[in-house]
Design a protein around this motif. Structure first.
Motif, short mmCIF file in Angstrom:
data_model
loop_
_atom_site.label_atom_id
_atom_site.label_comp_id
_atom_site.label_asym_id
_atom_site.label_seq_id
_atom_site.Cartn_x
_atom_site.Cartn_y
_atom_site.Cartn_z
N VAL A 20 3.81 80.62 1.43
CA VAL A 20 4.68 80.15 0.36
C VAL A 20 6.01 79.64 0.91
CG1 VAL A 20 3.63 81.66 -1.37
CG2 VAL A 20 5.66 82.45 -0.14
N LEU A 21 6.49 80.23 1.99
CA LEU A 21 7.73 79.75 2.60
C LEU A 21 7.55 78.33 3.13
CD1 LEU A 21 8.93 82.94 4.52
CD2 LEU A 21 10.10 81.84 2.60
N ALA A 22 6.44 78.10 3.82
CA ALA A 22 6.17 76.76 4.34
C ALA A 22 6.01 75.76 3.20
CB ALA A 22 4.92 76.78 5.22
N ALA A 23 5.33 76.19 2.13
CA ALA A 23 5.13 75.31 0.99
C ALA A 23 6.45 74.98 0.30
CB ALA A 23 4.17 75.95 -0.02
N ALA A 24 7.42 75.89 0.41
CA ALA A 24 8.74 75.67 -0.18
C ALA A 24 9.71 75.01 0.80
CB ALA A 24 9.32 77.01 -0.66
N ASP A 25 9.18 74.48 1.89
CA ASP A 25 9.97 73.76 2.91
C ASP A 25 10.98 74.65 3.61
OD1 ASP A 25 8.69 71.29 2.33
OD2 ASP A 25 10.01 71.00 0.62
N GLN A 26 10.63 75.95 3.77
CA GLN A 26 11.47 76.87 4.51
C GLN A 26 10.84 77.13 5.88
OE1 GLN A 26 14.53 77.88 3.03
NE2 GLN A 26 13.71 76.23 1.74
N THR A 27 11.67 77.46 6.85
CA THR A 27 11.17 77.71 8.20
C THR A 27 10.28 78.94 8.21
OG1 THR A 27 13.15 76.75 9.18
CG2 THR A 27 11.81 78.17 10.59
N ALA A 28 9.08 78.79 8.73
CA ALA A 28 8.14 79.92 8.81
C ALA A 28 7.17 79.66 9.95
CB ALA A 28 7.39 80.10 7.49
N GLN A 29 6.65 80.74 10.50
CA GLN A 29 5.66 80.61 11.56
C GLN A 29 4.29 80.27 10.95
OE1 GLN A 29 7.57 83.69 11.33
NE2 GLN A 29 9.14 82.56 12.46
N ARG A 30 3.47 79.59 11.73
CA ARG A 30 2.12 79.30 11.29
C ARG A 30 1.24 80.52 11.53
NH1 ARG A 30 0.07 74.02 14.07
NH2 ARG A 30 -1.51 74.20 12.42
N TYR A 31 0.12 80.60 10.82
CA TYR A 31 -0.75 81.77 10.91
C TYR A 31 -2.19 81.34 10.68
CZ TYR A 31 -1.72 81.53 5.97
OH TYR A 31 -2.18 81.09 4.75
N ALA A 32 -3.10 82.26 10.95
CA ALA A 32 -4.52 82.06 10.63
C ALA A 32 -5.22 83.41 10.73
CB ALA A 32 -5.17 81.06 11.59
N TYR A 33 -6.37 83.51 10.09
CA TYR A 33 -7.21 84.70 10.22
C TYR A 33 -8.34 84.42 11.19
CZ TYR A 33 -5.04 87.49 6.55
OH TYR A 33 -4.16 88.25 5.81
N THR A 34 -8.67 85.43 11.99
CA THR A 34 -9.70 85.25 13.02
C THR A 34 -10.50 86.53 13.20
OG1 THR A 34 -10.07 84.64 15.34
CG2 THR A 34 -8.13 85.97 14.88
N SER A 35 -11.74 86.35 13.60
CA SER A 35 -12.48 87.51 14.09
C SER A 35 -11.89 87.85 15.45
CB SER A 35 -13.97 87.21 14.21
OG SER A 35 -14.19 86.18 15.18
N PHE A 36 -11.89 89.14 15.80
CA PHE A 36 -11.22 89.58 17.02
C PHE A 36 -12.09 90.62 17.69
CE2 PHE A 36 -7.78 91.97 19.27
CZ PHE A 36 -7.22 90.91 19.97
N THR A 37 -12.57 90.27 18.87
CA THR A 37 -13.48 91.14 19.61
C THR A 37 -12.88 91.45 20.98
OG1 THR A 37 -15.36 90.03 18.54
CG2 THR A 37 -15.84 91.48 20.40
N VAL A 38 -12.84 92.73 21.33
CA VAL A 38 -12.30 93.17 22.62
C VAL A 38 -13.40 93.85 23.41
CG1 VAL A 38 -10.59 94.58 23.79
CG2 VAL A 38 -10.00 93.44 21.64
N ASN A 39 -13.76 93.26 24.55
CA ASN A 39 -14.84 93.79 25.39
C ASN A 39 -16.08 94.02 24.55
OD1 ASN A 39 -13.15 93.60 27.59
ND2 ASN A 39 -12.56 95.76 27.59
N ASP A 40 -16.63 95.22 24.58
CA ASP A 40 -17.85 95.46 23.80
C ASP A 40 -17.56 96.26 22.54
OD1 ASP A 40 -17.12 97.79 25.02
OD2 ASP A 40 -19.10 98.29 25.83
N ARG A 41 -16.32 96.24 22.07
CA ARG A 41 -15.90 96.97 20.89
C ARG A 41 -16.32 96.22 19.63
NH1 ARG A 41 -14.87 101.86 20.58
NH2 ARG A 41 -13.51 101.40 18.82
N PRO A 42 -16.32 96.89 18.46
CA PRO A 42 -16.67 96.23 17.20
C PRO A 42 -15.71 95.09 16.88
CG PRO A 42 -16.73 98.62 16.94
CD PRO A 42 -16.11 98.35 18.28
N THR A 43 -16.22 94.08 16.22
CA THR A 43 -15.41 92.93 15.81
C THR A 43 -14.63 93.27 14.55
OG1 THR A 43 -16.93 91.33 16.79
CG2 THR A 43 -15.50 90.53 15.04
N THR A 44 -13.35 92.89 14.52
CA THR A 44 -12.51 93.10 13.35
C THR A 44 -11.92 91.76 12.91
OG1 THR A 44 -10.57 93.53 14.73
CG2 THR A 44 -11.88 95.44 14.06
N ALA A 45 -11.42 91.71 11.69
CA ALA A 45 -10.71 90.53 11.18
C ALA A 45 -9.22 90.76 11.36
CB ALA A 45 -11.05 90.29 9.71
#
Length: 518
Positions: free
Chosen positions: A254-279
């Motif tokens: 909403v900050l970016a949509a309102a033309d305010q300075t904000a960091q970009r983001y995204a959601y990702t699956s995240f896997t570390v070695n042989d551990r379970p995958t998380t979002a």
């Protein structure tokens, strides 16, 4: 067989230092000689050049296959590293409180990069981290600070025993009231409940897929970037946004949509070695490359969790626990920040009103302060974590404030008014771990009330009036549902809670005099 100790020490030395150790050794010898000869003279940091160049040279910029921060898509991130290196990293953090980098290989959306650096990220976030069921000394939980009691500042603003502010897991205010009062319906989003403190997920060293990480692409390969980024942050669940950190994603959007300075983001699956995958939520980190997106020529400074924003004299070294210079090291220094702090703390009310615009971009600052209130951010520049950056424009010689770390946004009462405090502590609670003189004086001055109210009214229309925040929440929730490792039930619950609060806040503010112009 090579000894482990030299190899271990070698990996702890940054790449640039390894490359130029001979030159550095000569410089160090010179400094020692100066210390002997001029031992009675205080030596202050010097600006080596009036230039505003960064000095960093990008040798390789990996293109990848998909825009990493395309928030409309589900991404994939896989990390692999040696367990021995990971245990060494934990040893350093447990014994010394140091957050060292370890070498890892990463695959992002199918593109592999070898030898990136990763380290634990956060202050109070990591206070709840356990290893083999025990907390680090000074942390919260088993084996740490008994009963989850909050650390207290000493006279120098330091938190003894390793405790640091910035979210304060497991320790809500007495009586259980949420910041700004209890939210209608008896709950605020993200796990903050009356009678309960913060709903922070427990962090276990045995589960690296759940931990907060900073990923640095050039730590072991000098001059490398990924799509123009030197660093990205993997945000932790549970502080203020439940298991999904939806509140932070919505705030950034909403900050970016309102033309305010904000960091970009995204959601990702995240896997570390042989551990379970998380979002997980990944966020653009405010580093040298992020500063380039702010426009013009300037210097970026990070406020530290121990920052006091108080006059500590003229010696720059006395502000080492307050601000960290991010860009233009060697060509610029901390003096503009020191000048700002000293002026804000010493100016009379009349001088503050008359000359603030010479030091601060007043319009930009009004937008920042208004946005923090609208988003119910409990840990902004006046919160216990001091989560903000200062951007100093070298042409106008004025500062702007850049927001950072919104995992405690949408935490508090939907009925909080435009002139009510949203920051936890604010100098009054949480052991005094809060407050910011610049923000307090700005809001207290009648000279800037109209400017603030105008900014508030404009941002309300962009964030709430057209159901923008609700539509953004729906879009983010839909994308998150496609990410591997996502927990559908938790996402649904977090989204419903956040939706209720956004609706309540929209309706309450619609009748406020600031919005109606009455």
């Amino acid at each position: 067989m090579r000894s482990r100790l030299p190899q271990r020490l070698l990996h702890r030395i940054p790449v640039r230092i390894r490359h130029y150790w001979k030159l550095l050794a000569v410089c160090a010898a010179f400094l020692v000689a100066c210390a002997v000869v001029f031992s009675t003279v205080r030596v202050a940091p010097l600006v080596t050049s009036p230039s505003d160049n960064t000095g960093d040279q990008v040798v390789e910029d990996v293109a990848g296959t998909t825009d990493l921060f395309d928030e409309t898509k589900a991404h994939t991130v896989t990390l692999t590293f040696k367990d021995a290196d990971y245990q060494r990293l934990l040893d350093e953090f447990w014994d010394e409180g140091e957050k060292e980098f370890l070498e890892a290989d990463i695959t992002i959306d199918g593109t592999r990069l070898d030898s990136v650096g990763i380290r634990l990220k956060g202050n109070s976030t990591l206070s709840g981290l356990t290893r083999n069921g025990q907390s680090r000394p000074g942390g919260f939980g088993p084996g740490g600070r008994q009963g989850g009691q909050l650390p207290q500042r000493n006279g120098n603003g330091v938190f003894p025993g390793g405790g640091l502010p910035g979210g304060l897991p497991g320790a809500g205010p007495q009586g259980g009231a949420a910041p700004g009062g209890a939210a209608p319906g008896g709950a605020a989003p993200g796990g903050f409940r009356p009678g309960g403190g913060f709903g922070m997920s427990s962090l276990k060293a045995e589960e690296p897929e759940t931990l907060p990480w900073l990923i640095r692409f050039d730590e072991f390969v000098d001059g490398r970037r990924y799509q123009g980024h030197r660093e990205i942050a993997v945000r932790v669940a549970g502080m203020g946004g439940g298991s999904t950190v939806l509140n932070e994603a919505v705030s950034l959007n909403v900050l970016a949509a309102a033309d305010q300075t904000a960091q970009r983001y995204a959601y990702t699956s995240f896997t570390v070695n042989d551990r379970p995958t998380t979002a997980r939520l990944i966020v653009e980190h405010p580093d040298e490359d992020f500063a380039d997106t702010l426009g013009g020529s300037g210097v970026l400074y990070k406020s530290l969790a121990t920052s006091q924003f108080t006059d500590q004299g003229d010696d720059p070294t006395d502000y080492a626990d307050d601000f960290k210079q991010i860009t233009k090291k060697g060509s610029q220094d901390l003096q503009p920040v020191i000048d700002l702090i000293q002026w804000v703390n010493s100016a009379s009310a009349a001088d503050f009103d008359k000359h603030l615009a010479e030091h601060v971009d007043v319009g930009s600052f009004a937008n920042y302060v208004a946005a923090q209130n609208l988003l119910l951010n409990g840990d902004d520049m006046a919160g216990p974590g001091r989560n903000y950056y200062l951007w100093y424009d070298l042409r106008t010689k004025r500062f702007s404030v850049v927001g950072w770390d919104y995992n405690l946004s949408f935490s508090g009462s939907a009925t909080t008014g435009p002139h009510d405090s949203t920051s936890m502590g604010g100098g009054r609670g949480f052991g005094g771990m809060g407050g910011n003189k610049l923000k307090e004086r700005f809001l207290a001055s009648t000279a800037f009330k109209a400017t603030y109210d105008d900014a508030y009214r404009s941002l309300y229309k962009k964030i709430y009036a057209g159901a923008d925040a609700l539509n953004i929440l729906d879009g983010i929730t839909k994308v998150l549902g496609t990410v591997e490792g996502n927990n559908a039930d938790r996402t649904r619950s977090d989204a419903e809670t956040l939706r209720d609060l956004i609706v309540q806040r929209t309706e309450h503010l619609a009748g406020d005099a600031v919005i109606t112009g009455g």
